[in-house]
Motif scaffolding. Structure first.
Motif, PDB file in Angstrom:
ATOM      1  N   VAL A 260       0.834  -1.201   0.000  1.00 29.56           N
ATOM      2  CA  VAL A 260       0.000   0.000   0.000  1.00 29.56           C
ATOM      3  C   VAL A 260       0.874   1.259   0.000  1.00 29.56           C
ATOM      4  CG1 VAL A 260      -1.680   1.361   1.326  1.00 29.56           C
ATOM      5  CG2 VAL A 260      -1.974  -1.111   1.104  1.00 29.56           C
ATOM      6  N   TRP A 261       1.985   1.199   0.711  1.00 26.68           N
ATOM      7  CA  TRP A 261       2.848   2.378   0.846  1.00 26.68           C
ATOM      8  C   TRP A 261       3.466   2.812  -0.479  1.00 26.68           C
ATOM      9  CZ3 TRP A 261       3.805   6.561   3.303  1.00 26.68           C
ATOM     10  CH2 TRP A 261       5.034   7.218   3.144  1.00 26.68           C
ATOM     11  N   SER A 262       3.961   1.874  -1.258  1.00 26.16           N
ATOM     12  CA  SER A 262       4.676   2.215  -2.488  1.00 26.16           C
ATOM     13  C   SER A 262       3.846   3.061  -3.448  1.00 26.16           C
ATOM     14  CB  SER A 262       5.169   0.936  -3.186  1.00 26.16           C
ATOM     15  OG  SER A 262       5.846   1.248  -4.381  1.00 26.16           O
ATOM     16  N   PRO A 263       2.632   2.632  -3.847  1.00 32.60           N
ATOM     17  CA  PRO A 263       1.829   3.488  -4.729  1.00 32.60           C
ATOM     18  C   PRO A 263       1.334   4.758  -4.032  1.00 32.60           C
ATOM     19  CG  PRO A 263       0.582   1.532  -4.109  1.00 32.60           C
ATOM     20  CD  PRO A 263       1.984   1.316  -3.634  1.00 32.60           C
ATOM     21  N   SER A 264       1.083   4.678  -2.724  1.00 32.61           N
ATOM     22  CA  SER A 264       0.649   5.872  -1.977  1.00 32.61           C
ATOM     23  C   SER A 264       1.731   6.939  -2.017  1.00 32.61           C
ATOM     24  CB  SER A 264       0.329   5.516  -0.526  1.00 32.61           C
ATOM     25  OG  SER A 264      -0.762   4.638  -0.422  1.00 32.61           O
ATOM     26  N   TYR A 265       2.967   6.522  -1.803  1.00 34.66           N
ATOM     27  CA  TYR A 265       4.070   7.481  -1.790  1.00 34.66           C
ATOM     28  C   TYR A 265       4.341   8.031  -3.186  1.00 34.66           C
ATOM     29  CZ  TYR A 265       8.474   9.717  -0.714  1.00 34.66           C
ATOM     30  OH  TYR A 265       9.470  10.652  -0.558  1.00 34.66           O
TER      31      TYR A 265
END
Length: 298
Positions: A260-265
């Protein structure tokens, strides 16, 4: 024209200008990981804009055209603004979401009124360095050519302190009276109402959301850190995910290797650049993007 591939020059220009097409594939990836429709709401930290009714209007216009039966995940970045606008955004997200709730993702900073929007969510995704912030109302003005900002809470407290000292003084009242002349009791009442309104919106959002099992008194006690500058000392002071957890907020930690973090960032980096260089505000989905131009705020 045969095929739909964008020429290299078009790809370069899209990347340079951070067009909607550069983010669409990232939004789709994030939606796949979350199982919810992703909506981004970004207001610039560079230009003098605030979270306002215009943002709520843009958000509602976007949501009206969408199938939201799987719920909403709101990717949010904003220095804050109007508490009443935040209350409207909470209501809009809940009313339009097919699940009756929404999640908030904070890859960077959601301060002041943007923190209020987070309070209305059923859970808050926060990365390693994500920030929420105090929600005590501020007064900004220019005096003698200098920009000044004060917490309304501190103004009211200083007035009450002076008034109490004057009331209890048995000797010379003149020093206190001279200082009290700088205050307008009508304004103090307005400030008290603004402080009360901010707390009422925050507590109400939590009571009808992630803290529904608690009394309003307990909720207010839990989020005391957000309501006054007594703990944080400054309105811009960060409240990280550990502190948010200590306030009993429902926080989902995102680590740097999370799916979730990778695309969010990535979305954060792209949108933050967009609202720092091309526009001042952006509300968008995978299919549509509504923006506010720089010219409108210069």
């Amino acid at each position: 024209m045969a095929g739909s591939k964008i020429p290299v020059i078009g790809q370069v220009l899209n990347e340079r200008n951070q067009s909607h097409d550069t983010r669409k594939k990232v939004i789709i990836k994030l939606e796949r990981e979350l199982g919810r429709t992703v909506i981004s709401l970004f207001t610039s930290f560079k230009y003098p804009v605030i979270l306002s009714d215009d943002d709520a209007d843009m958000l509602e216009a976007l949501l009206q055209t969408m199938d939201l039966s799987d719920g909403i995940a709101l990717l949010l970045s904003s220095p804050g603004g109007s508490g009443l606008a935040a209350e409207r955004i909470i209501n809009i997200c809940r009313r339009y979401s097919g699940t009756g709730d929404y999640w908030v993702i904070i890859p960077g900073k959601a301060k002041s009124a943007a923190t209020m929007v987070c309070f209305g969510a059923s859970k808050i995704y926060m990365g390693p360095a994500s920030e929420l912030g105090p929600i005590d109302p501020q007064l900004s003005f220019v005096e003698d050519g200098r920009y000044k900002r004060f917490s309304l809470y501190n103004i009211v407290e200083s007035y009450r302190d002076l008034f109490d000292k004057a009331t209890n003084e048995k000797g010379n009242l003149e020093p206190y009276l001279q200082q009290l002349l700088r205050y307008d009791s009508r304004e103090i009442k307005e400030y008290e109402d603004a402080i009360s309104l901010s707390a009422d919106i925050a507590v109400g959002a939590l009571k009808t959301g992630m803290m529904s099992s608690l009394s309003k008194k307990d909720i207010k006690k839990n989020i005391k850190m957000f309501l006054t500058p007594k703990v944080t000392k400054a309105h811009g002071r960060l409240i990280d995910r550990d502190k948010a957890n200590s306030c009993k907020l429902v926080v989902e930690n995102m680590e740097k290797d999370d799916k979730v973090w990778s695309p969010s960032y990535e979305l954060f980096v792209r949108l933050n650049s967009f609202v720092s260089n091309q526009v001042t505000k952006c509300v968008e989905s995978r299919e549509q993007s509504y923006v506010s131009s720089i010219d409108a705020h210069q």
